[in-house]
Design a protein around this motif. Structure first.
Motif, PDB file in Angstrom:
ATOM      1  N   MET A   1       0.830  -1.215   0.000  1.00 20.07           N
ATOM      2  CA  MET A   1       0.000   0.000   0.000  1.00 20.07           C
ATOM      3  C   MET A   1       0.859   1.257   0.000  1.00 20.07           C
ATOM      4  O   MET A   1       0.464   2.281  -0.532  1.00 20.07           O
ATOM      5  CB  MET A   1      -0.951   0.030   1.202  1.00 20.07           C
ATOM      6  N   ARG A   2       2.044   1.170   0.567  1.00 16.84           N
ATOM      7  CA  ARG A   2       2.968   2.309   0.528  1.00 16.84           C
ATOM      8  C   ARG A   2       3.696   2.387  -0.807  1.00 16.84           C
ATOM      9  O   ARG A   2       3.939   3.475  -1.318  1.00 16.84           O
ATOM     10  CB  ARG A   2       3.989   2.205   1.664  1.00 16.84           C
ATOM     11  N   LYS A   3       4.032   1.237  -1.372  1.00 17.63           N
ATOM     12  CA  LYS A   3       4.868   1.198  -2.573  1.00 17.63           C
ATOM     13  C   LYS A   3       4.080   1.217  -3.878  1.00 17.63           C
ATOM     14  O   LYS A   3       4.510   1.856  -4.842  1.00 17.63           O
ATOM     15  CB  LYS A   3       5.745  -0.061  -2.565  1.00 17.63           C
ATOM     16  N   ILE A   4       2.963   0.495  -3.947  1.00 23.57           N
ATOM     17  CA  ILE A   4       2.289   0.305  -5.239  1.00 23.57           C
ATOM     18  C   ILE A   4       0.758   0.399  -5.144  1.00 23.57           C
ATOM     19  O   ILE A   4       0.047  -0.439  -5.697  1.00 23.57           O
ATOM     20  CB  ILE A   4       2.683  -1.049  -5.871  1.00 23.57           C
ATOM     21  N   PRO A   5       0.228   1.427  -4.511  1.00 25.29           N
ATOM     22  CA  PRO A   5      -1.235   1.477  -4.384  1.00 25.29           C
ATOM     23  C   PRO A   5      -1.962   1.535  -5.731  1.00 25.29           C
ATOM     24  O   PRO A   5      -3.032   0.936  -5.882  1.00 25.29           O
ATOM     25  CB  PRO A   5      -1.481   2.732  -3.552  1.00 25.29           C
ATOM     26  N   ASP A   6      -1.388   2.241  -6.707  1.00 28.55           N
ATOM     27  CA  ASP A   6      -2.049   2.336  -8.015  1.00 28.55           C
ATOM     28  C   ASP A   6      -2.087   0.991  -8.725  1.00 28.55           C
ATOM     29  O   ASP A   6      -3.048   0.687  -9.442  1.00 28.55           O
ATOM     30  CB  ASP A   6      -1.359   3.386  -8.890  1.00 28.55           C
ATOM     31  N   ILE A   7      -1.047   0.183  -8.531  1.00 29.05           N
ATOM     32  CA  ILE A   7      -1.033  -1.158  -9.124  1.00 29.05           C
ATOM     33  C   ILE A   7      -2.081  -2.031  -8.435  1.00 29.05           C
ATOM     34  O   ILE A   7      -2.807  -2.781  -9.095  1.00 29.05           O
ATOM     35  CB  ILE A   7       0.372  -1.777  -9.055  1.00 29.05           C
ATOM     36  N   ALA A   8      -2.194  -1.904  -7.122  1.00 32.60           N
ATOM     37  CA  ALA A   8      -3.219  -2.662  -6.393  1.00 32.60           C
ATOM     38  C   ALA A   8      -4.611  -2.286  -6.892  1.00 32.60           C
ATOM     39  O   ALA A   8      -5.462  -3.159  -7.100  1.00 32.60           O
ATOM     40  CB  ALA A   8      -3.091  -2.421  -4.895  1.00 32.60           C
TER      41      ALA A   8
END
Length: 135
Positions: free
Chosen positions: A89-96
């Protein structure tokens, strides 16, 4: 136990419960999941997303199985994933978010093949955020 073990567990469990959930999901379930995806997107835009926001999506799909054993096992597994989901959630929220949209799109179309493909694709970003290779 390692993050590799977590990834293996997720690969075994999530596609199976998702297919069962897809078969049993009602229109009300689909509306609930759509609202969760919209809420997740809003929180990402605000920068306030948490692991709970991500896991809520998966847990709502899991609830569509209407199987208390699946829910109990799934919620226990999610506790094991929580720290790693916090990192993603800190590193890749847009990918999630992209992955949640793809999973939900296949789920609401009741396309099992596309659902499994979207779930497997979602592991790539998660594995990358944990420093793992894409298997």
């Amino acid at each position: 136990a390692s993050t590799d073990h977590l990834l293996e567990l997720r690969k075994i469990f999530e596609p199976a419960y998702s297919l069962l959930a897809m078969e049993k999901a009602t229109e009300a379930d689909l509306a609930d999941i759509a609202a969760i995806v919209s809420d997740f997107e809003a929180k990402i835009k605000e920068g306030t997303q948490t692991a709970e926001d991500d896991l809520k999506f998966h847990e709502r799909i899991m609830a569509c199985t209407r199987n208390p054993f699946v829910m109990n096992v799934g919620l226990t597994i999610h506790q094991l994933f929580k720290a790693s989901v916090n990192r993603s959630m800190r590193k890749i929220p847009d990918i999630a978010l992209r992955d949640h949209r793809a999973i939900f799109d296949a789920f609401r179309k009741r396309d099992g093949r596309a659902l499994q493909a979207a779930i497997l694709r979602s592991y790539e970003g998660w594995a990358d955020s944990l420093g793992k290779s894409k298997e």
